[in-house]
Structure formats: structure tokens, C-alpha cells
Design a protein around this motif. Structure first.
Motif, PDB file in Angstrom:
ATOM      1  N   ASP A 106      16.478  20.446  38.609  1.00  0.00           N
ATOM      2  CA  ASP A 106      16.037  21.603  39.394  1.00  0.00           C
ATOM      3  C   ASP A 106      15.356  22.641  38.502  1.00  0.00           C
ATOM      4  N   ASN A 107      15.777  22.698  37.240  1.00  0.00           N
ATOM      5  CA  ASN A 107      15.256  23.697  36.311  1.00  0.00           C
ATOM      6  C   ASN A 107      14.052  23.192  35.517  1.00  0.00           C
ATOM      7  N   LEU A 108      13.896  21.880  35.440  1.00  0.00           N
ATOM      8  CA  LEU A 108      12.852  21.273  34.592  1.00  0.00           C
ATOM      9  C   LEU A 108      11.572  21.049  35.379  1.00  0.00           C
ATOM     10  N   ARG A 109      10.450  21.216  34.685  1.00  0.00           N
ATOM     11  CA  ARG A 109       9.153  20.905  35.293  1.00  0.00           C
ATOM     12  C   ARG A 109       8.238  20.305  34.234  1.00  0.00           C
ATOM     13  N   LEU A 110       7.284  19.511  34.682  1.00  0.00           N
ATOM     14  CA  LEU A 110       6.264  18.957  33.800  1.00  0.00           C
ATOM     15  C   LEU A 110       4.962  19.714  34.026  1.00  0.00           C
ATOM     16  N   GLU A 111       4.511  20.428  32.994  1.00  0.00           N
ATOM     17  CA  GLU A 111       3.237  21.134  33.078  1.00  0.00           C
ATOM     18  C   GLU A 111       2.115  20.206  32.618  1.00  0.00           C
ATOM     19  N   VAL A 112       1.052  20.159  33.374  1.00  0.00           N
ATOM     20  CA  VAL A 112      -0.089  19.299  33.066  1.00  0.00           C
ATOM     21  C   VAL A 112      -1.145  20.112  32.330  1.00  0.00           C
ATOM     22  N   HIS A 113      -1.478  19.680  31.118  1.00  0.00           N
ATOM     23  CA  HIS A 113      -2.542  20.311  30.334  1.00  0.00           C
ATOM     24  C   HIS A 113      -3.624  19.263  30.090  1.00  0.00           C
ATOM     25  N   THR A 114      -4.864  19.607  30.389  1.00  0.00           N
ATOM     26  CA  THR A 114      -5.962  18.660  30.240  1.00  0.00           C
ATOM     27  C   THR A 114      -7.039  19.218  29.325  1.00  0.00           C
ATOM     28  N   GLU A 115      -7.814  18.309  28.744  1.00  0.00           N
ATOM     29  CA  GLU A 115      -8.937  18.696  27.900  1.00  0.00           C
ATOM     30  C   GLU A 115     -10.229  18.792  28.704  1.00  0.00           C
ATOM     31  N   PHE A 116     -10.117  18.748  30.015  1.00  0.00           N
ATOM     32  CA  PHE A 116     -11.280  18.847  30.901  1.00  0.00           C
ATOM     33  C   PHE A 116     -10.873  19.673  32.115  1.00  0.00           C
ATOM     34  N   GLU A 117     -11.855  20.172  32.842  1.00  0.00           N
ATOM     35  CA  GLU A 117     -11.576  20.928  34.059  1.00  0.00           C
ATOM     36  C   GLU A 117     -11.069  19.963  35.116  1.00  0.00           C
ATOM     37  N   SER A 118      -9.817  20.130  35.508  1.00  0.00           N
ATOM     38  CA  SER A 118      -9.183  19.129  36.374  1.00  0.00           C
ATOM     39  C   SER A 118      -9.099  19.532  37.841  1.00  0.00           C
ATOM     40  N   ASP A 119      -9.308  20.820  38.151  1.00  0.00           N
ATOM     41  CA  ASP A 119      -9.101  21.265  39.526  1.00  0.00           C
ATOM     42  C   ASP A 119     -10.025  20.563  40.515  1.00  0.00           C
ATOM     43  N   ASP A 120     -11.282  20.339  40.124  1.00  0.00           N
ATOM     44  CA  ASP A 120     -12.218  19.692  41.037  1.00  0.00           C
ATOM     45  C   ASP A 120     -12.574  18.290  40.569  1.00  0.00           C
ATOM     46  N   ALA A 121     -11.729  17.711  39.719  1.00  0.00           N
ATOM     47  CA  ALA A 121     -12.024  16.388  39.161  1.00  0.00           C
ATOM     48  C   ALA A 121     -11.544  15.280  40.079  1.00  0.00           C
ATOM     49  N   ALA A 122     -12.308  14.194  40.078  1.00  0.00           N
ATOM     50  CA  ALA A 122     -11.941  13.004  40.839  1.00  0.00           C
ATOM     51  C   ALA A 122     -11.899  11.812  39.895  1.00  0.00           C
ATOM     52  N   VAL A 123     -10.882  10.977  40.061  1.00  0.00           N
ATOM     53  CA  VAL A 123     -10.719   9.775  39.255  1.00  0.00           C
ATOM     54  C   VAL A 123     -10.615   8.588  40.205  1.00  0.00           C
ATOM     55  N   ASP A 124     -11.527   7.644  40.069  1.00  0.00           N
ATOM     56  CA  ASP A 124     -11.559   6.481  40.969  1.00  0.00           C
ATOM     57  C   ASP A 124     -11.580   6.914  42.430  1.00  0.00           C
ATOM     58  N   GLY A 125     -12.303   8.008  42.702  1.00  0.00           N
ATOM     59  CA  GLY A 125     -12.447   8.465  44.075  1.00  0.00           C
ATOM     60  C   GLY A 125     -11.274   9.263  44.606  1.00  0.00           C
ATOM     61  N   ARG A 126     -10.303   9.601  43.751  1.00  0.00           N
ATOM     62  CA  ARG A 126      -9.120  10.353  44.174  1.00  0.00           C
ATOM     63  C   ARG A 126      -9.025  11.650  43.384  1.00  0.00           C
ATOM     64  N   PRO A 127      -8.472  12.710  43.973  1.00  0.00           N
ATOM     65  CA  PRO A 127      -8.263  13.943  43.206  1.00  0.00           C
ATOM     66  C   PRO A 127      -7.423  13.643  41.966  1.00  0.00           C
ATOM     67  N   PHE A 128      -7.726  14.337  40.880  1.00  0.00           N
ATOM     68  CA  PHE A 128      -7.067  14.047  39.603  1.00  0.00           C
ATOM     69  C   PHE A 128      -5.552  14.101  39.705  1.00  0.00           C
ATOM     70  N   ARG A 129      -5.001  15.145  40.298  1.00  0.00           N
ATOM     71  CA  ARG A 129      -3.535  15.274  40.362  1.00  0.00           C
ATOM     72  C   ARG A 129      -2.918  14.102  41.120  1.00  0.00           C
ATOM     73  N   GLU A 130      -3.562  13.695  42.183  1.00  0.00           N
ATOM     74  CA  GLU A 130      -3.053  12.551  42.946  1.00  0.00           C
ATOM     75  C   GLU A 130      -3.099  11.280  42.111  1.00  0.00           C
ATOM     76  N   PHE A 131      -4.213  11.098  41.399  1.00  0.00           N
ATOM     77  CA  PHE A 131      -4.331   9.935  40.513  1.00  0.00           C
ATOM     78  C   PHE A 131      -3.254   9.955  39.435  1.00  0.00           C
ATOM     79  N   LEU A 132      -3.067  11.119  38.790  1.00  0.00           N
ATOM     80  CA  LEU A 132      -2.147  11.226  37.661  1.00  0.00           C
ATOM     81  C   LEU A 132      -0.717  10.898  38.071  1.00  0.00           C
ATOM     82  N   THR A 133      -0.231  11.537  39.124  1.00  0.00           N
ATOM     83  CA  THR A 133       1.169  11.357  39.510  1.00  0.00           C
ATOM     84  C   THR A 133       1.456   9.952  40.022  1.00  0.00           C
TER      85      THR A 133
END
Length: 210
Positions: A106-133
Motif C-alpha cells: 500500500d505504501n510502495l509505488r514504482l515511478e517510471v522515468h524515461t529518456e524520452f517524452e512518454s506522455d504522447d508516445a505509442a509503442v506497437d500502436g499502444r500508449p506507452f504506459r499500457e505497453f510498459l505495464t
């Protein structure tokens, strides 16, 4: 001898003071890094909304506009292990038997840090966050910091798996598609690639998995 003892005690007191100050500064740096990451994400989101508004849409249904390859997305991503409350339940406390799995998670979280702008990024046609998780690498990191410690405890294998058991609370971040440099007996070194490299606060590898 008395003077030498007094100097030694004074030195030990100074070391203790400097150690406390170092811990305080490290904690402050981590807090500032987290605040900076949040500010960057908020700024990027605000810029995206402004762009969407200028294009005549509120951005709610806007599709990602930046295409990133899967390899680059993984190689350019680090996951940081952070806690909402540092005085609360942590992996270190759970390792010592002083915190439950649910309290830590409940107290732990995973922060995502990227070397590229990820908010509007798509990977294989999917939003980056969806792809990553949805990747095996992300799932492995989640399992390593949220489940593995308690699985070892529940099976009573703390001694048999001591090196692994003791390494889990030391994990500060996970490097995806990372490399580890190994020193050779002849004084040389070689680099080895891994799907996931778990590192401590100093950047030293705690555990690698491929």
C-alpha cells in the motif's frame, strides 16, 4: 591515553553527526527527484492539453502522436522504488519482520522515468504506459519488490536464499534492458546484458535477470 580516548570519542561523535546529515541530505535529494519527476509529467500533460485545445479537441480521445520502438522504450526506461511515506511500511521493515505485505504494498509505488517524452508516445500502436505495464520486464519488477520477499519468508528459506533475501530491501531502482560490468581475473572487464538489472542507491547491481 585519556586525551587519545577523548579525541577518539569526539571523532566518533563527528562521524555519527555526518552520517545523520548524509542520510538527511539523501532523503531530501530523493524527495526533490520525485517532485521534479511529478512536475515534468504535469508540465508535459499541460502542454498536451494546450496542443489538443489548439487543434480543436479537449484531448480526451487524442491518440498518441510519438512512435517509439519497443526496444528503445525498454532501454530508455527505469523504474524507481519509492514510498508514499518513508516512515511507514517498507521492504527493509518487512525484511526484519516488522511490516506486513499489504502494508508495504500500500505504501510502495514504482515511478517510471524515461529518456524520452512518454506522455504522447505509442509503442506497437499502444500508449506507452499500457505497453510498459503489460511487459514481462515490468511484471518481473512488480513481483520482485511486491511478492518475492514474502514468498521466501513463507517457505522458511531465508537462510538458504540469504543473498537474494538480503538484496531485496536494497533495491532502489530497476534498469530495463541494462548491462552489468564484470571484472575478470586478469584485470580486464566484460559487459553482460540483462532484461532487468535491479540496482541499489549507489547504482550497484543487486540482482540481474535475463
Amino acid at each position: 591515553m585519556r586525551e587519545a580516548r577523548d579525541r577518539l570519542e569526539a571523532s566518533e561523535d563527528e562521524i555519527d553527526r555526518l552520517t545523520e546529515e548524509n542520510d538527511r541530505l539523501r532523503s531530501r535529494v530523493e524527495q526533490l527527484e520525485s517532485e521534479l519527476s511529478t512536475a515534468r509529467e504535469e508540465l508535459s500533460a499541460a502542454e498536451s492539453r494546450a496542443d489538443a485545445a489548439a487543434a480543436g479537441t479537449d484531448g480526451a480521445d487524442a491518440a498518441p502522436t510519438r512512435t517509439v520502438s519497443a526496444d528503445r522504450a525498454l532501454a530508455g526506461t527505469n523504474l524507481f522504488v519509492r514510498y508514499d511515506t518513508k516512515g511507514g511500511a517498507t521492504l527493509e521493515k518487512a525484511h526484519a519482520g516488522g511490516a506486513t505485505r499489504s502494508d508495504v504494498n500500500d505504501n510502495l509505488r514504482l515511478e517510471v522515468h524515461t529518456e524520452f517524452e512518454s506522455d504522447d508516445a505509442a509503442v506497437d500502436g499502444r500508449p506507452f504506459r499500457e505497453f510498459l505495464t503489460d511487459t514481462i520486464e515490468y511484471g518481473f519488477v512488480e513481483w520482485a519488490v511486491r511478492e518475492l520477499l514474502y514468498e521466501i519468508q513463507s517457505t522458511g528459506n531465508e537462510s538458504a536464499l540469504r543473498d537474494l533475501f538480503d538484496a531485496i530491501p536494497e533495491v532502489d531502482r530497476a534498469e530495463l534492458d541494462g548491462t552489468v560490468t564484470l571484472e575478470e581475473e586478469d584485470g580486464g572487464s566484460t559487459e553482460h546484458g540483462f532484461d532487468v538489472v535491479l540496482r541499489d542507491r549507489m547504482g550497484n547491481p543487486c540482482w540481474s535477470r535475463t
